[in-house]
Motif scaffolding. Structure first.
Motif, short mmCIF file in Angstrom:
data_model
loop_
_atom_site.label_atom_id
_atom_site.label_comp_id
_atom_site.label_asym_id
_atom_site.label_seq_id
_atom_site.Cartn_x
_atom_site.Cartn_y
_atom_site.Cartn_z
N MET A 137 1.07 -1.47 -0.47
CA MET A 137 -0.03 -0.14 -0.43
C MET A 137 0.50 1.23 0.63
O MET A 137 1.46 2.04 0.74
N ARG A 138 0.13 2.18 -0.82
CA ARG A 138 1.14 3.09 -0.83
C ARG A 138 1.05 4.09 -0.38
O ARG A 138 -0.17 4.43 0.20
N LEU A 139 2.17 4.69 0.81
CA LEU A 139 0.98 5.47 2.20
C LEU A 139 1.07 6.44 1.68
O LEU A 139 0.43 7.70 2.27
N LYS A 140 1.37 7.63 1.23
CA LYS A 140 1.29 8.90 0.82
C LYS A 140 -0.64 9.61 0.60
O LYS A 140 -1.23 8.49 0.15
N GLY A 141 -0.83 10.20 1.71
CA GLY A 141 -1.97 10.14 1.37
C GLY A 141 -3.51 8.93 2.72
O GLY A 141 -4.54 9.69 3.05
N LYS A 142 -2.85 8.09 3.04
CA LYS A 142 -3.36 7.53 3.93
C LYS A 142 -3.73 7.77 4.64
O LYS A 142 -2.39 9.22 5.75
N VAL A 143 -4.39 7.26 5.54
CA VAL A 143 -4.65 7.89 7.05
C VAL A 143 -3.55 6.13 8.11
O VAL A 143 -4.63 5.17 8.02
N VAL A 144 -2.99 6.45 8.98
CA VAL A 144 -2.85 5.07 9.53
C VAL A 144 -2.45 5.41 10.80
O VAL A 144 -2.36 6.30 11.35
N VAL A 145 -3.74 4.01 11.77
CA VAL A 145 -3.02 4.49 13.63
C VAL A 145 -2.43 3.87 13.28
O VAL A 145 -1.74 2.42 13.42
N VAL A 146 -0.85 4.65 14.37
CA VAL A 146 0.19 4.38 15.60
C VAL A 146 0.10 3.51 16.60
O VAL A 146 0.02 4.85 17.54
N THR A 147 -0.12 2.63 17.60
CA THR A 147 -0.06 2.28 19.28
C THR A 147 1.64 3.10 19.49
O THR A 147 2.33 2.56 18.71
N GLY A 148 1.56 2.97 20.46
CA GLY A 148 2.82 2.98 20.87
C GLY A 148 3.39 4.20 20.33
O GLY A 148 4.94 4.35 20.76
N ALA A 149 3.17 5.25 19.81
CA ALA A 149 3.58 6.69 19.36
C ALA A 149 4.29 8.18 19.36
O ALA A 149 4.74 8.63 19.50
N GLY A 150 4.00 7.46 21.24
CA GLY A 150 4.80 8.43 22.36
C GLY A 150 6.02 8.51 22.33
O GLY A 150 6.71 9.12 22.65
N SER A 151 6.47 7.33 22.10
CA SER A 151 8.49 6.70 22.07
C SER A 151 8.58 5.66 21.18
O SER A 151 7.97 5.43 20.72
N GLY A 152 10.20 5.44 21.49
CA GLY A 152 10.45 4.40 20.99
C GLY A 152 10.00 4.06 19.06
O GLY A 152 10.05 5.09 18.70
N LEU A 153 9.89 3.40 18.09
CA LEU A 153 9.95 2.79 17.52
C LEU A 153 8.65 3.59 16.83
O LEU A 153 7.92 3.73 16.02
N GLY A 154 7.23 3.33 17.40
CA GLY A 154 6.28 4.06 17.43
C GLY A 154 6.61 5.11 17.24
O GLY A 154 5.67 5.54 15.85
N GLN A 155 6.97 6.00 18.00
CA GLN A 155 6.55 7.40 17.32
C GLN A 155 7.69 7.74 16.45
O GLN A 155 7.55 8.59 15.48
N ALA A 156 9.30 6.98 16.40
CA ALA A 156 9.88 7.40 14.87
C ALA A 156 8.54 6.75 13.99
O ALA A 156 8.81 7.22 12.59
N LEU A 157 7.80 5.73 13.88
CA LEU A 157 6.59 5.52 12.66
C LEU A 157 6.21 6.31 12.35
O LEU A 157 5.75 7.03 11.25
N ALA A 158 4.89 7.26 13.16
CA ALA A 158 4.64 7.92 13.04
C ALA A 158 5.23 9.71 12.58
O ALA A 158 4.89 10.34 11.44
N LEU A 159 5.94 10.07 12.77
CA LEU A 159 7.41 11.18 12.42
C LEU A 159 7.72 10.32 11.24
O LEU A 159 7.80 11.50 9.60
N GLU A 160 7.87 9.30 10.48
CA GLU A 160 8.11 8.56 9.00
C GLU A 160 6.85 8.64 8.22
O GLU A 160 7.28 9.02 7.33
N LEU A 161 5.90 8.20 8.77
CA LEU A 161 4.77 8.57 7.90
C LEU A 161 4.20 9.85 7.85
O LEU A 161 3.75 9.85 6.30
#
Length: 262
Positions: A1-25
């Motif tokens: 799935m191409r991520l541009k324009g998509k809405v993604v829910v990320v848990t654990g997004a306040g630190s570590g990998l989750g935060q990095a995923l949120a920022l990279e998204l």
């Protein structure tokens, strides 16, 4: 799935990998619903993201089923759609042998790692199935296929996530939802601190993967609809060794973990 324009829910997004995923998204021009138990962690994620209309913050405990069931409507109000879910939130157990670990600690690990993943998936899967294309990611662990002394119950919870994810991949083949299983090795995430676990002594002695790089690798796998992604040199090496010689792999990790168990 191409991520541009998509809405993604990320848990654990306040630190570590989750935060990095949120920022990279966000860097990939996706919109993010960031979920975490700690409001202060979410605010840190917002601060690191800078001015962005594509980020919403949702403070909740993923072990509270009723609260999780209400989350999709919050995300839909904020973004209008849901295209992806990354179940990343997790905790480890105290570094103790099985017979020394109390039952409440064991139950807490399963509530977060397994049941939190189940609650989130049950809540969001109906919405993902309505999209033309969608993606579900469950973050297991190298400990989900390789038994680690002192983390027996954590490993069991992540093994449960692993098998659940593989079954979901098979069940969802004739739907718009693709599924990716992530198996990270050692990462610099602060998971011990957020789990309330004190770590003493040496670890495995292997390489440590930075969460920013892990996020890039994981999201690359999502955009390629990969079934399985091993994150880190140690995860790739131990996956190969465990396939070739399970006993040798277990003996190796047992010898490296002695410093943590005393």
């Amino acid at each position: 799935m191409r991520l541009k324009g998509k809405v993604v829910v990320v848990t654990g997004a306040g630190s570590g990998l989750g935060q990095a995923l949120a920022l990279e998204l966000l860097r990939r021009r996706a919109r993010v619903a960031a979920v975490d138990l700690r409001p202060e962690g979410l605010e840190e994620t917002r601060e690191k993201a800078g001015p962005s209309e594509g980020l919403s913050l949702h403070a909740l405990d993923i072990t509270q089923e009723e609260r999780v069931r209400a989350l999709p409507e919050e995300v839909l109000r904020a973004h209008g759609q849901v295209d992806g879910l990354i179940n990343n939130a997790g905790i480890i157990q105290p570094f103790k042998r099985f017979q020394e670990l109390d039952l409440p600690s064991m139950e807490r690990v399963f509530r977060v790692n397994f049941w939190g993943t189940v609650y989130m998936t049950k809540a969001f899967l109906p919405h993902l199935l309505r999209r033309p294309v969608a993606h579900l990611v469950n973050v297991s662990s190298m400990g989900g296929f390789l038994p680690v002394p002192g983390q027996a119950v954590y490993g069991a919870s992540k093994a449960a996530v692993k098998l659940l994810t593989e079954a979901l991949w098979a069940e969802l083949q004739d739907t718009p939802v693709r599924v990716t299983l992530a198996l990270p090795g050692a990462m610099r995430t602060g998971i011990a601190q957020h789990s309330g676990v004190e770590v003493k002594g040496a670890g495995t002695g292997g390489p440590i993967l930075e969460p920013e790089r892990a996020a890039q690798l994981l999201l690359d796998a999502v955009e390629k609809d990969r079934f399985r992604v091993l994150l880190g040199q140690d995860a790739r090496a131990m996956d190969l060794l465990y396939r070739l010689s399970p006993l040798r792999a277990v003996r190796l990790i047992q010898s490296r973990m002695r410093g943590l168990l005393g």
